[in-house]
Design an enzyme around this catalytic site. Structure first.
Site, mmCIF file in Angstrom:
data_model
loop_
_atom_site.group_PDB
_atom_site.id
_atom_site.type_symbol
_atom_site.label_atom_id
_atom_site.label_comp_id
_atom_site.label_asym_id
_atom_site.label_seq_id
_atom_site.Cartn_x
_atom_site.Cartn_y
_atom_site.Cartn_z
ATOM 1 N N HIS A 18 -11.497 8.894 11.507
ATOM 2 C CA HIS A 18 -11.558 10.128 10.712
ATOM 3 C C HIS A 18 -11.768 11.339 11.620
ATOM 4 O O HIS A 18 -11.093 12.366 11.468
ATOM 5 C CB HIS A 18 -12.720 10.079 9.704
ATOM 6 C CG HIS A 18 -12.582 9.082 8.624
ATOM 7 N ND1 HIS A 18 -13.594 8.197 8.313
ATOM 8 C CD2 HIS A 18 -11.576 8.815 7.757
ATOM 9 C CE1 HIS A 18 -13.216 7.443 7.296
ATOM 10 N NE2 HIS A 18 -11.985 7.792 6.943
ATOM 11 N N LYS A 42 -16.395 4.329 -7.971
ATOM 12 C CA LYS A 42 -16.773 3.499 -6.828
ATOM 13 C C LYS A 42 -18.285 3.499 -6.667
ATOM 14 O O LYS A 42 -18.959 4.433 -7.082
ATOM 15 C CB LYS A 42 -16.130 4.028 -5.538
ATOM 16 C CG LYS A 42 -14.653 3.756 -5.433
ATOM 17 C CD LYS A 42 -14.168 4.131 -4.054
ATOM 18 C CE LYS A 42 -12.714 3.751 -3.862
ATOM 19 N NZ LYS A 42 -12.262 4.080 -2.502
ATOM 20 N N ARG A 91 -2.657 4.811 9.193
ATOM 21 C CA ARG A 91 -2.869 3.736 10.154
ATOM 22 C C ARG A 91 -1.703 2.765 10.197
ATOM 23 O O ARG A 91 -1.359 2.244 11.234
ATOM 24 C CB ARG A 91 -4.132 2.946 9.794
ATOM 25 C CG ARG A 91 -5.403 3.723 9.925
ATOM 26 C CD ARG A 91 -6.541 2.951 9.335
ATOM 27 N NE ARG A 91 -6.263 2.772 7.906
ATOM 28 C CZ ARG A 91 -7.121 2.358 7.006
ATOM 29 N NH1 ARG A 91 -8.323 2.027 7.368
ATOM 30 N NH2 ARG A 91 -6.794 2.255 5.747
ATOM 31 N N SER A 129 -13.357 2.311 6.849
ATOM 32 C CA SER A 129 -14.759 2.387 6.437
ATOM 33 C C SER A 129 -15.250 1.028 5.935
ATOM 34 O O SER A 129 -16.399 0.654 6.169
ATOM 35 C CB SER A 129 -14.935 3.448 5.348
ATOM 36 O OG SER A 129 -14.688 4.729 5.878
#
Length: 160
Positions: A18, A42, A91, A129
């Site tokens: 990040h 979440k 990614r 993460s």
């Protein structure tokens, strides 16, 4: 490029991947707003306030970066901040498929706002993460994965 860009994300927790994307965005835009998504569906490890604080510390060396939070539609937030671009890090191909859908809907909602995709540095292509939280849970080394302040915060979370 000039103008304001928004780097949105959950940042639970912020990783060196990040920070790489944020730093590179800060070289391209006059002002970058890193904005923590407050996703009520979440169960994050860190509260929005904690994530903001972790990001502020990790980006304090970037003078044209500010940290904020939002909920609701990203495109509404971006317009409210008078930003012209959204920066998203990629990614892998799987990231691209999802982010392409998000960029398409954002473009449909407001075609004046561009989504800029940045490929991650190869050093961080495996990093997420979720992986960081799993590694931290088992007390493995985190120094090549997250900023120092985040490593300290993760150790505190997992030694309770």
């Amino acid at each position: 490029m000039s103008g304001i860009a928004v780097v949105p994300g959950s940042f639970d927790p912020v990783t060196l991947g990040h920070i790489d994307i944020i730093s590179r965005g800060a070289k391209v835009f006059d002002h970058v707003i890193v904005s923590v998504l407050n996703n009520q569906h979440k169960q994050p490890l860190f509260s929005v306030e904690e994530r903001i604080e972790l990001l502020q510390t990790a980006t304090k060396h970037l003078l044209n970066v500010e940290v904020d939070s939002f909920d609701g539609l990203l495109i509404d937030y971006v317009k409210n901040k008078k930003a012209t671009s959204i920066i998203k890090g990629l990614r892998a191909v799987s990231d691209f498929e999802y982010e392409l859908q998000m960029a398409a809907i954002n473009r449909k909602l407001d075609d004046s706002i561009e989504t800029i995709f940045m490929m991650t540095n190869n050093r961080y292509s495996y990093l997420s993460s979720s992986i960081v939280k799993e590694v931290a849970k088992y007390h493995a080394p985190l120094d090549d994965l997250v900023p120092n302040n985040v490593e300290v915060a993760l150790k505190k979370k997992f030694t309770k």
